[in-house]
Design an enzyme around this catalytic site. Structure first.
Site, PDB file in Angstrom:
ATOM      1  N   ILE A 256       0.858  -1.174   0.000  1.00 44.69           N
ATOM      2  CA  ILE A 256       0.000   0.000   0.000  1.00 44.69           C
ATOM      3  C   ILE A 256       0.900   1.231   0.000  1.00 44.69           C
ATOM      4  O   ILE A 256       2.074   1.166   0.354  1.00 44.69           O
ATOM      5  CB  ILE A 256      -0.967   0.034   1.209  1.00 44.69           C
ATOM      6  CG1 ILE A 256      -0.206  -0.096   2.536  1.00 44.69           C
ATOM      7  CG2 ILE A 256      -2.020  -1.037   1.085  1.00 44.69           C
ATOM      8  CD1 ILE A 256      -1.105  -0.058   3.758  1.00 44.69           C
ATOM      9  N   ASP A 257       0.364   2.355  -0.411  1.00 49.14           N
ATOM     10  CA  ASP A 257       1.166   3.557  -0.592  1.00 49.14           C
ATOM     11  C   ASP A 257       1.721   4.076   0.734  1.00 49.14           C
ATOM     12  O   ASP A 257       1.204   3.778   1.815  1.00 49.14           O
ATOM     13  CB  ASP A 257       0.335   4.656  -1.255  1.00 49.14           C
ATOM     14  CG  ASP A 257       0.015   4.342  -2.712  1.00 49.14           C
ATOM     15  OD1 ASP A 257       0.735   3.508  -3.290  1.00 49.14           O
ATOM     16  OD2 ASP A 257      -0.950   4.914  -3.240  1.00 49.14           O
ATOM     17  N   LYS A 258       2.763   4.874   0.619  1.00 48.99           N
ATOM     18  CA  LYS A 258       3.454   5.429   1.783  1.00 48.99           C
ATOM     19  C   LYS A 258       2.490   6.115   2.740  1.00 48.99           C
ATOM     20  O   LYS A 258       2.532   5.892   3.962  1.00 48.99           O
ATOM     21  CB  LYS A 258       4.534   6.418   1.317  1.00 48.99           C
ATOM     22  CG  LYS A 258       5.194   7.206   2.440  1.00 48.99           C
ATOM     23  CD  LYS A 258       6.174   8.227   1.889  1.00 48.99           C
ATOM     24  CE  LYS A 258       6.754   9.078   3.027  1.00 48.99           C
ATOM     25  NZ  LYS A 258       7.708  10.105   2.519  1.00 48.99           N
TER      26      LYS A 258
END
Length: 216
Positions: free
Chosen positions: A152-154
Site C-alpha cells: 500500500i502507498d506510503k
C-alpha cells in the site's frame, strides 16, 4: 510501447543492470542522454552523461556515448558495478505493529508515512528493512522483496499480509493475482459530492508528464 525493468542480474563482467528499455517502433532519432532523462526518475543530464563517459550505458550490448541517437527497437541497458540501492537491504530495528501471526504468515498494521519497500529516494526506514531485522529467512517474491505479497502507498495506513514460508508466498500471491482476496479501503474526501454513493472505473497508470504521480 517502451518497456522498462530493473534487476539485480550480473553479467559476465560483474556488472549489475539498473535500468533496461526497448525503444518504441515509432521513436524519432534522439540523443540517448535526452531519451534517458525522460525515462529515469530524477535523473539529471549530467549524471547520465557521466555514466556514458564511464562506459555504463549499452545499446544492443555495445557501449555508447551520450551523443548516440536512439533508433526504433534499440535495447538500452544501464549497468553499474554495484546492485541497485533498493536491493541492498539493511536490517533496521524498527518496531512492527503485528495484529496477527502464525507459522505461515503475519498481518501488520502499517502506519501512514512508512514506505513499504526500498526504492528511489527511500533506501532505509521501510517496512522491508524492519521485516528482515525481526524475521530470518523470509521467502522472496518475484521482485526479490522478502515476505511481501502486496503493498500500500506510503501515506496510506492499513493491514499488510506478509508471507513467512514459500508455501504461503505462493498461495497468497496467487490469491491477490486472481483477486479472490478482498480488500476494503476507507478514505476521507472533500468537495461538493453530487451522489452519496457510486462507482469509479478506470486504469491507473503513470502520469504522462510527472513520473512521480499516477493518474486515471
Amino acid at each position: 510501447m517502451t518497456t522498462e525493468h530493473t534487476a539485480v542480474q550480473q553479467n559476465d563482467d560483474d556488472l549489475f543492470e539498473h535500468h533496461a528499455f526497448t525503444v518504441d517502433k515509432g521513436q524519432a532519432p534522439l540523443r540517448i542522454d535526452k531519451y534517458l532523462m525522460n525515462r529515469i526518475e530524477n535523473a539529471t543530464r549530467n549524471k547520465i552523461q557521466t555514466a556514458a563517459k564511464e562506459g555504463s550505458i549499452y545499446v544492443n550490448d555495445a557501449q555508447v556515448k551520450q551523443n548516440y541517437k536512439v533508433k526504433p527497437l534499440d535495447k538500452i541497458r544501464v549497468l553499474f558495478e554495484h546492485p541497485p540501492y533498493e536491493y541492498l537491504l539493511t536490517p533496521e530495528d524498527i518496531p512492527l505493529d503485528i495484529v496477527y501471526e502464525d507459522d505461515d504468515l503475519l498481518v501488520i498494521n502499517k502506519a501512514a508515512g512508512m514506505v513499504v519497500h526500498p526504492g528511489h529516494g527511500n533506501y532505509s526506514g521501510t517496512l522491508i528493512n524492519a521485516l528482515v531485522f525481526h524475521f530470518e529467512n523470509l521467502p522472496n517474491n518475484s521482485s526479490e522483496r522478502p515476505g511481501l505479497v502486496h503493498r500500500i502507498d506510503k501515506d496510506t495506513s492499513g493491514l499488510l499480509v506478509v508471507a513467512k514460508t514459500e508455501h504461503a508466498m505462493t498461495h497468497l500471491s496467487k490469491q491477490f493475482f486472481n483477486k479472490t482476496s478482498e480488500r476494503e479501503y476507507v478514505a476521507i474526501v472533500w468537495g461538493n459530492m453530487e451522489e452519496d454513493e457510486g462507482r469509479i472505473e478506470g486504469h491507473i497508470g503513470r502520469h504522462p508528464k510527472n513520473r512521480l504521480q499516477n493518474t486515471v
